[in-house]
Design an enzyme around this catalytic site. Sequence first.
Site, mmCIF file in Angstrom:
data_model
loop_
_atom_site.group_PDB
_atom_site.id
_atom_site.type_symbol
_atom_site.label_atom_id
_atom_site.label_comp_id
_atom_site.label_asym_id
_atom_site.label_seq_id
_atom_site.Cartn_x
_atom_site.Cartn_y
_atom_site.Cartn_z
ATOM 1 C CD GLU A 1 -2.874 -1.482 2.211
ATOM 2 O OE1 GLU A 1 -2.746 -0.567 3.182
ATOM 3 O OE2 GLU A 1 -3.574 -2.406 2.214
ATOM 4 C CD GLU B 1 -8.261 1.519 2.399
ATOM 5 O OE1 GLU B 1 -7.356 0.455 2.445
ATOM 6 O OE2 GLU B 1 -9.162 1.384 1.467
ATOM 7 C CG HIS C 1 -9.429 -5.744 2.118
ATOM 8 N ND1 HIS C 1 -9.533 -4.543 1.866
ATOM 9 C CD2 HIS C 1 -10.291 -6.363 0.866
ATOM 10 C CE1 HIS C 1 -10.283 -4.165 0.990
ATOM 11 N NE2 HIS C 1 -10.930 -5.395 0.536
ATOM 12 C CD GLU D 1 -7.727 -7.010 10.308
ATOM 13 O OE1 GLU D 1 -6.782 -7.605 10.302
ATOM 14 O OE2 GLU D 1 -8.184 -6.414 9.270
#
Length: 664
Positions: free
Chosen positions: A157, A469, A444, A366
């Site tokens: 990212e 995000e 993710h 998560e």
Amino acid sequence: MPASSASVDATSPDGRTEISLATANGQPVYTVTRDGKPLIAQSKLGLRFASGANLDRGFEITETAADSHDETWQQPWGEKRTVRDLHNEITARFTSTDDGPERSFTVRARVFDAGVAFRYEVPDTGERALVDEITEFAVEPNATSWWTPAGEYNRYEYIYKTTPVRDIYRVHTPYTLKYDVEGADGPYLAIHEAALVDYAGMWLDQRRAGVLEAELAPRHDGTKVKIDGAFKTPWRVIQIADTAAGLVNGADIYLNLNAPNQLGDVSYFEPGKYVGIWWGMHINKYTWGSGPDHGATTGNTKRYIDFAAENGFSGVLVEGWNIGWDGDWFNNGDKFRFAEPYPDFDIEALSDYAANKGVKLIGHHETAANLPNYESQLDAAFQLYRDNGYSTVKTGYVADASDLVLEDEEGFRRYGWHAGQERVVHDLNVLKKAHEYGLAINAHEPVKDTGLRRTYPNAVSREGARGMEFNAWGSPPNPPEHTAILPYTRLLAGPMDFTPGIFDLMPNGEDNENRIQTTLAKQLALYVVIYSPVQMAADLPENYEANPEPFQFIKDVPADWETSIALDGEVGDFIVQARKDRKSDDWYVGALTDETARTVSVPLDFLDDGRSYTAEIYRDGEDADWQTNPYAITIESRTVTAPDTLELPLASSGGAAVRLVAGR
């Protein structure tokens, strides 16, 4: 073929691209040319191990074979229904020439019109630990390239950099390059891998100017790959195209290098669009953890279900519903309980409520990258979802750098990388287990996509790059060029859950650094440009209710396609993407640009001849600009046919979205 051969070559079906396998002073090597000009100069091949014989020096080619293949197959969902696999193939067996026990391995190479691919096939010599794959890619050091750094704290990212090859260090793949050959505009290359199974993900490390070497993400013990018996590496892939759009249109190569569907019936998954309790957490309207601002409550979820049902969305994602989010969840992944809701989230009642509205809840797990904790609860977690009518699960593996939590054979806690072999194996186990329960996975903080969705079609989407995000809290946020780079880099590998569709472009205030650096029309264009079979309308329901006219495009645009064509573009500058709906004769066009305003011409010759279409156009207003007037949008319609051309003005960081409704 002769018993011993100095080299062996294969050419693409169109005759333009050639790969040659050979040895140079006993070192296995390869080269790639296009139209007779070198693209990949002589580059080394080989594998090295912690113990036992290496496979890198003292070899000759002793056996070769050639083959060709032409097959057409269908995807259950995807950018296109039908995929053609047309390639020529060679295999070369490299055998040791020195004294001692014989060493041998095979390189299998395939040449497509869209590029070349090769892999190592190694016979059984027992248990081994691979410590280095010395595969090289000798490219033009002055070529322009687009890249993100690999082996650093934030996984994939990062904001993309644009530099000459000689200025990179260690990069992720797909790694995209643009040559300048004798003044020509191109060709374009993208280096990546396909069929990553029980192996380590490949980074590229520049050893000398223009000489990139495969660097494998390490295991927890510092080795790269643990092997027991014969093995095959992933395919090393070099996409080649004359234009940037050609790279996008040639990305089938990754699917074709993967094995066919091994799961069987995956009809439990249907492509669709969803809303969710997600963006509100990122802009601090809600919290994941329990408390007065908890987002995942029964009442709030019902509100989202109502909104989805009223506007034709098939799913509602809910994050923060299960025990474990309170406190420092980032570093306490062992506290997550994947079958235990918070008291204010009635999962059974909500599932019934959603079913009565024709909507499905989308699960969320998560893990904080704690693999043992998640694996120990998979059956219970997936059973809960199956019992309550779920069919898709979004998974998350938030953790820095090499902080992925593992457990070794003796039960000790260890740490690894997101791209390491342990995570690759984990992800495939999750996919197989999910299939047993009729569930699809949207991962993710994932292992990068390598086309495995052909083999495991319940691997429906994933992240693997900076998503929406980062505009809420990332400093700096995604720049205007970000989504003009993604189609030619990350998106070559496969679908991305980017979560587009933000209508409140300044959720933190007009003067805050963290705002969405696009126009409103560009948000609509993302639904065509960025492919995912699970496509989110990411903003809050009230922001869509306040803007019903542009919201109509999000309601109309499909998430599953009959075919897709990139019409024009340049890496980092702009793209024009067309896609045909799988369930109708309608087409959709998305166009977007970087910070430079431009007008794009869109010939409509992909439409059916002799048929009229109504073009519903959503484009930037006359004075639109992402910085000064991002909300200005013009919505218009006109009748068009195949000979027509649309002229679409794009503002700075602007876009256009077009629905072409076929006449009856």
